[in-house]
Write a protein that holds these residues in place. Structure first.
Motif, mmCIF file in Angstrom:
data_model
loop_
_atom_site.group_PDB
_atom_site.id
_atom_site.type_symbol
_atom_site.label_atom_id
_atom_site.label_comp_id
_atom_site.label_asym_id
_atom_site.label_seq_id
_atom_site.Cartn_x
_atom_site.Cartn_y
_atom_site.Cartn_z
ATOM 1 N N LYS A 93 0.796 -1.225 0.094
ATOM 2 C CA LYS A 93 0.236 -0.240 0.411
ATOM 3 C C LYS A 93 1.092 1.118 -0.350
ATOM 4 C CE LYS A 93 -4.277 -1.639 1.450
ATOM 5 N NZ LYS A 93 -4.610 -2.360 3.603
ATOM 6 N N GLY A 94 0.344 2.328 -0.658
ATOM 7 C CA GLY A 94 1.399 3.654 -1.158
ATOM 8 C C GLY A 94 2.244 3.078 -1.710
ATOM 9 N N GLU A 95 2.243 2.754 -3.006
ATOM 10 C CA GLU A 95 3.950 2.060 -3.186
ATOM 11 C C GLU A 95 4.000 2.005 -4.827
ATOM 12 O OE1 GLU A 95 6.478 0.110 -0.337
ATOM 13 O OE2 GLU A 95 5.975 -1.521 -1.793
ATOM 14 N N LEU B 279 -14.071 -2.115 -11.371
ATOM 15 C CA LEU B 279 -13.795 -2.700 -10.198
ATOM 16 C C LEU B 279 -12.579 -2.557 -8.926
ATOM 17 C CD1 LEU B 279 -16.000 -2.422 -7.403
ATOM 18 C CD2 LEU B 279 -16.113 -5.159 -7.693
ATOM 19 N N GLU B 280 -11.864 -3.549 -9.554
ATOM 20 C CA GLU B 280 -10.537 -3.799 -9.432
ATOM 21 C C GLU B 280 -9.853 -2.819 -9.134
ATOM 22 O OE1 GLU B 280 -9.975 -6.547 -8.261
ATOM 23 O OE2 GLU B 280 -12.556 -6.996 -8.865
ATOM 24 N N ALA C 198 -10.624 0.306 -8.292
ATOM 25 C CA ALA C 198 -10.967 0.957 -6.819
ATOM 26 C C ALA C 198 -10.691 0.231 -6.000
ATOM 27 C CB ALA C 198 -12.485 0.819 -7.324
ATOM 28 N N ARG C 199 -10.159 -1.000 -6.362
ATOM 29 C CA ARG C 199 -10.612 -1.969 -5.249
ATOM 30 C C ARG C 199 -9.005 -1.364 -4.249
ATOM 31 N NH1 ARG C 199 -12.908 -6.365 -4.067
ATOM 32 N NH2 ARG C 199 -13.412 -7.040 -6.286
ATOM 33 N N THR D 30 -7.224 0.907 -4.853
ATOM 34 C CA THR D 30 -6.610 2.922 -4.560
ATOM 35 C C THR D 30 -5.451 2.914 -4.441
ATOM 36 O OG1 THR D 30 -8.206 3.311 -3.961
ATOM 37 C CG2 THR D 30 -9.015 3.466 -5.745
ATOM 38 N N GLU D 31 -5.612 2.152 -2.556
ATOM 39 C CA GLU D 31 -5.029 2.563 -1.465
ATOM 40 C C GLU D 31 -3.392 1.959 -1.700
ATOM 41 O OE1 GLU D 31 -6.407 1.676 2.979
ATOM 42 O OE2 GLU D 31 -7.547 0.154 1.361
ATOM 43 N N PHE D 32 -3.521 1.280 -3.091
ATOM 44 C CA PHE D 32 -1.736 0.677 -3.152
ATOM 45 C C PHE D 32 -0.897 1.959 -4.057
ATOM 46 C CE2 PHE D 32 -1.092 -3.679 -2.105
ATOM 47 C CZ PHE D 32 -2.718 -3.875 -1.290
ATOM 48 N N LEU D 33 -1.548 2.985 -4.499
ATOM 49 C CA LEU D 33 -1.418 4.422 -5.316
ATOM 50 C C LEU D 33 0.071 4.925 -4.289
ATOM 51 C CD1 LEU D 33 -3.378 6.310 -7.653
ATOM 52 C CD2 LEU D 33 -1.418 4.899 -8.123
ATOM 53 N N LYS E 161 -15.619 9.010 -9.013
ATOM 54 C CA LYS E 161 -15.308 9.173 -7.293
ATOM 55 C C LYS E 161 -14.254 8.678 -7.017
ATOM 56 C CE LYS E 161 -19.953 7.337 -5.684
ATOM 57 N NZ LYS E 161 -20.544 5.568 -5.902
ATOM 58 N N MET E 162 -13.249 8.753 -8.047
ATOM 59 C CA MET E 162 -12.011 8.426 -7.835
ATOM 60 C C MET E 162 -11.478 9.806 -8.200
ATOM 61 S SD MET E 162 -10.222 4.205 -8.827
ATOM 62 C CE MET E 162 -11.367 4.194 -10.785
ATOM 63 N N ALA F 18 -11.344 11.997 -5.007
ATOM 64 C CA ALA F 18 -10.597 11.253 -4.176
ATOM 65 C C ALA F 18 -9.117 11.725 -4.489
ATOM 66 C CB ALA F 18 -10.500 9.982 -3.935
ATOM 67 N N ILE G 96 -7.239 11.126 -6.763
ATOM 68 C CA ILE G 96 -6.559 10.074 -7.711
ATOM 69 C C ILE G 96 -6.410 10.585 -9.386
ATOM 70 C CG2 ILE G 96 -6.689 7.704 -8.187
ATOM 71 C CD1 ILE G 96 -8.230 6.881 -6.001
#
Lengths: 190, 576
Positions: free
Chosen positions: A66-68, A78-79, A81-82, A84-87, A119-120, A123, A125
């Protein structure tokens, strides 16, 4: 060079292994250290699948956390959106707008969220969304979504067209070469 | 030549270069690609055995004959092969013998999260543990040298992240190794008198291996600037540690995980202020450190559940706090794996669910029959447990129940359960779901398919004949695409007062030779939105604006949904 991280996400069976194979071939010719981590087995049966591609001077971990991720390439909305925390801050999502309902949505136990691209973006993104399936069909096969996405991703890197084409040639069977080259160009121009 | 290889492919390359001549394995994620890759080298004989016990015994026989041999399996497969393992540890080898075992921390594709390192210690067999593809290749070769020098089978232990990650390897040339077999009853016949003489040799061997490991390059200390703490680690955990810490702290990187080099552990511990052991799953290295009286931290900081990652290691070591990307407010529905569109198991599972029978499941793609909406299974334990479990359940008065087991799993360890059902006169109905391939692990051949690992035609075991031969009188075959036939067969066999076998036979829809029908079409005027077609959990069918819709990129035209539609709304294209 600091390690660059590309995550490829999608639905099992969509062909993400070919995309990572192509990237691996390309990066090997460029002399980078590389790690490509795949998922085999049960998840390939229509589950959510993730492939990690990492390259740089020296790569240790085979996974992206996550974050990398510098880039998330998604075969399905959907994948995207699943994960996004990894960005990482300043990272980018390149996604197909195709929607494939997961079983909980099919059975009515869950809903497929609406307006995911908006929505992304809301946020904060950086999302580059386009219809890769349509372009793949235009190239001659719905299965070429993976190469269309690689074509689109290629705009973010300064590898030459010749280098990309060589990687495609060494990754796909000869009889599908022209189709895949066309798919790549359609994705790159989109 | 430099090339990118999966860890498993690199093990296969190492086997090839080491002159391995004989490979016998049973497929299991994440170990399967070792054997698939090695089978591509024409110099190497490679086969799929019916199970891991057979594979290990065959590999032993091959090494006894004088050829270097290998057997590969996943962690739970080693349980099946544990019986020969503990005694081959006593006999030792002739030519080298290597056992590949792959753990699955995080259970990407497994029923438990067992730590195979315990087997190395329990069976007194050395174990090497690579941390990337280059080491996988090198360690496979080293394993043969250790095997022959110390007269022992040797483990090469993989985990999902090493097995299924590609990294760069440098390939080399193959060597050929040939030994001759000489009869040696005291070494190879493990009756009590001989085994008593062998056991001290095994204990001495472990001591010699410990001494070897103290200085062998397979274990190494990587110096660091800051001696506030030092880290002992191996495998993929080593990669996470280096990713997070770089060269800051000293690291003892272990390549031989059993026996551990006691002196090296002690020396390293003395060189730093504090020692932290970073290892996935159980306390193993840490336990040995405690036995040596070393003050180390480990499982008080790190979990024994699930796989690690760089963020977890950074967090637990207190090096940095990971910063995650943005998260959406929406609940993102899970996407669990599902049975494919056109899967032949679907019609059978619908029949079981409709008849509300208790179903003992087994290991394979068909375990996915447990997922809603079919939810047709009651248990899944291990390979073969469906049939033997059913016998106990029905004998003890559990009521109407069936066992569901695949063709490959039946060959692996279902046959003995069936013999028990026949011999002890069980009132059991056993369903063999025969999709003519080993599906879940990615289409491997098995004794019922008529083809071997290399793809050549070979002896095909006839399931009906086998079932009859062990004493089952009622054996019948159904087509799982035919719901009425499945329903009738199930009802009749459950009513019968003796054990019976139903073979539900249709090849996996993903097999290249299987021809698909045209996708079905929905007549929206006839669709009454009753959702009967949704009860089979086919990923190709969904409801859009209250009407059934078929995804024509997924639908194989199997027609199971059409049999459920009372309004004739689902049809093959020409009929609409």
């Amino acid at each position: 060079m600091k390690t660059k991280n590309i995550m490829i996400v999608g639905v099992g069976g969509q062909g993400s292994l070919l995309a990572s194979k192509l990237l691996g071939k390309l990066l090997l010719t460029k002399g980078y250290d590389i790690k490509v981590s795949e998922v085999h087995g049960m998840s390939q049966r229509g589950g959510s699948v993730v492939t990690y591609v990492r390259f740089g001077d020296k790569v240790y971990s085979p996974v992206i956390d996550k974050g990398e991720a510098d880039y998330i390439v998604s075969f399905e909305l959907l994948e995207a959106a699943r994960y996004t925390e990894f960005l990482k801050p300043g990272g980018k999502i390149v996604t197909n707008t195709q929607q494939i309902n997961p079983m909980p949505v099919i059975t009515g136990a869950a809903e497929y969220p609406a307006d995911l691209v908006k929505k992304m973006q809301a946020a904060g993104i950086d999302v580059d969304a386009f219809d890769a399936l349509k372009l793949a069909e235009e190239a001659g096969s719905s299965k070429a979504v993976n190469i269309v996405l690689m074509g689109h991703l290629s705009k973010n890197f300064d590898f030459t067209m010749e280098e990309w084409m060589q990687a495609i040639e060494s990754s796909v069977p000869a009889k599908f070469l022209e189709l895949n080259k066309k798919a790549f160009m359609l994705g790159r121009d989109a | 030549m430099k090339t990118l290889m999966l860890g498993n492919e690199a093990v296969a390359r190492g086997l090839f270069e080491a002159g391995c001549d004989f490979v016998s394995s049973y497929p299991g994620t994440p170990s399967t690609e070792i054997t698939e890759a090695v089978a591509k080298y024409p110099e190497v004989y490679a086969e799929w055995a019916p199970n891991e016990k057979v594979a290990m015994e065959a590999a032993f026989g091959a090494c006894l004959s004088g050829k270097r041999s290998f057997c590969g399996m996943k962690h739970v497969g080693l349980n099946v092969a544990a019986d020969p393992l503990f005694t081959i540890a006593y006999t030792g080898v002739n030519a080298g013998m290597v056992i590949g075992v792959a753990d699955d921390a995080g259970m990407h594709s497994s029923q438990n999260e067992q730590d195979s390192r315990h087997y190395a210690r329990a069976a007194k067999v050395p174990m090497l543990e690579p941390s990337d593809s280059a080491e996988a290749l090198a360690f496979a070769k080293l394993a043969y040298e250790i095997s022959e020098e110390f007269d022992t089978p040797v483990f090469i232990k993989m985990c999902t992240r090493v097995a299924h990650s590609q990294s760069i390897v440098e390939t080399g040339e193959r060597v050929e190794v040939r030994k001759t077999y000489e009869k040696d009853p005291q070494k190879y016949i493990m009756m009590p008198g001989n085994a008593k003489r062998r056991h001290p040799i095994v204990e001495e061997r472990t001591q010699k291996l410990i001494a070897w490991g103290e200085t062998a390059p397979v274990n190494r200390i990587e110096e660091g600037e800051d001696h506030a703490f030092g880290i002992i680690t191996s495998s993929t955990s080593y990669q996470y540690v280096k990713e997070v810490c770089g060269d800051k702290y000293p690291v003892l990187k272990l390549g031989m995980i059993w026996p551990l080099a006691d002196g090296l552990l002690t020396k390293f511990a003395a060189s730093v202020e504090k020692v932290i052991v970073v290892e996935e799953l159980d306390s193993f290295i840490e336990t040995r450190c405690h036995e040596l009286g070393l003050n180390v931290a480990g499982k008080d900081i790190f979990p024994c559940i699930d796989e690690f990652s760089q963020n977890l290691v950074a967090d637990k070591l207190g090096v940095y706090a990971p910063v995650c990307g943005a998260k959406l407010d929406d609940v993102i529905p899970a996407r669990p794996p599902v049975m494919c569109a056109g899967c032949p198991h679907r019609g059978l599972y619908y029949t079981l669910a409709k008849n509300k029978v208790t179903a003992m499941g087994d290991i394979g793609c068909y375990t996915l029959g447990a997922v809603p909406p079919l939810a047709a299974l009651d248990t899944t334990i291990c390979m073969g447990a469906s049939i033997s479990g059913l016998h106990g359940f029905t004998k003890a008065g559990g009521g109407k129940a069936v066992a569901v087991i695949g063709d490959s799993t039946f060959m692996h360890s279902g046959v003995t359960g069936l013999i028990n059902a026949a011999y002890n006169e069980s009132n059991s109905t056993i369903i063999i779901v025969d999709n003519s391939i080993t599906g879940m692990t990615g289409h491997q051949q098995n004794p019922t398919t008529g083809f071997n690992l290399k793809g050549d035609p070979c002896t095909k075991i006839d399931l009906e004949t086998l079932c009859r031969a062990v004493g089952i009188r009622r054996v019948r075959v159904v087509d799982p695409y035919d719901l009425a036939q499945c329903d009738a067969a199930l009802k009749e066999e459950l009513a019968a007062d003796e054990p019976s076998v139903i073979i539900s036979r249709r090849p996996c829809a993903l097999l290249k030779y299987v021809k698909h029908n045209k996708p079905l079409e929905v007549d929206p005027d006839k669709c009454k939105s009753c959702k009967m077609c949704m009860k089979i959990g086919c990923p190709a069918i969904s409801m859009v604006d209250g009407k059934a819709v078929v995804d024509n990129t997924l639908c194989t035209g199997c027609g199971v949904c059409a049999q459920l539609c009372k309004f004739d709304a689902l049809k093959a294209p020409q009929e609409v």
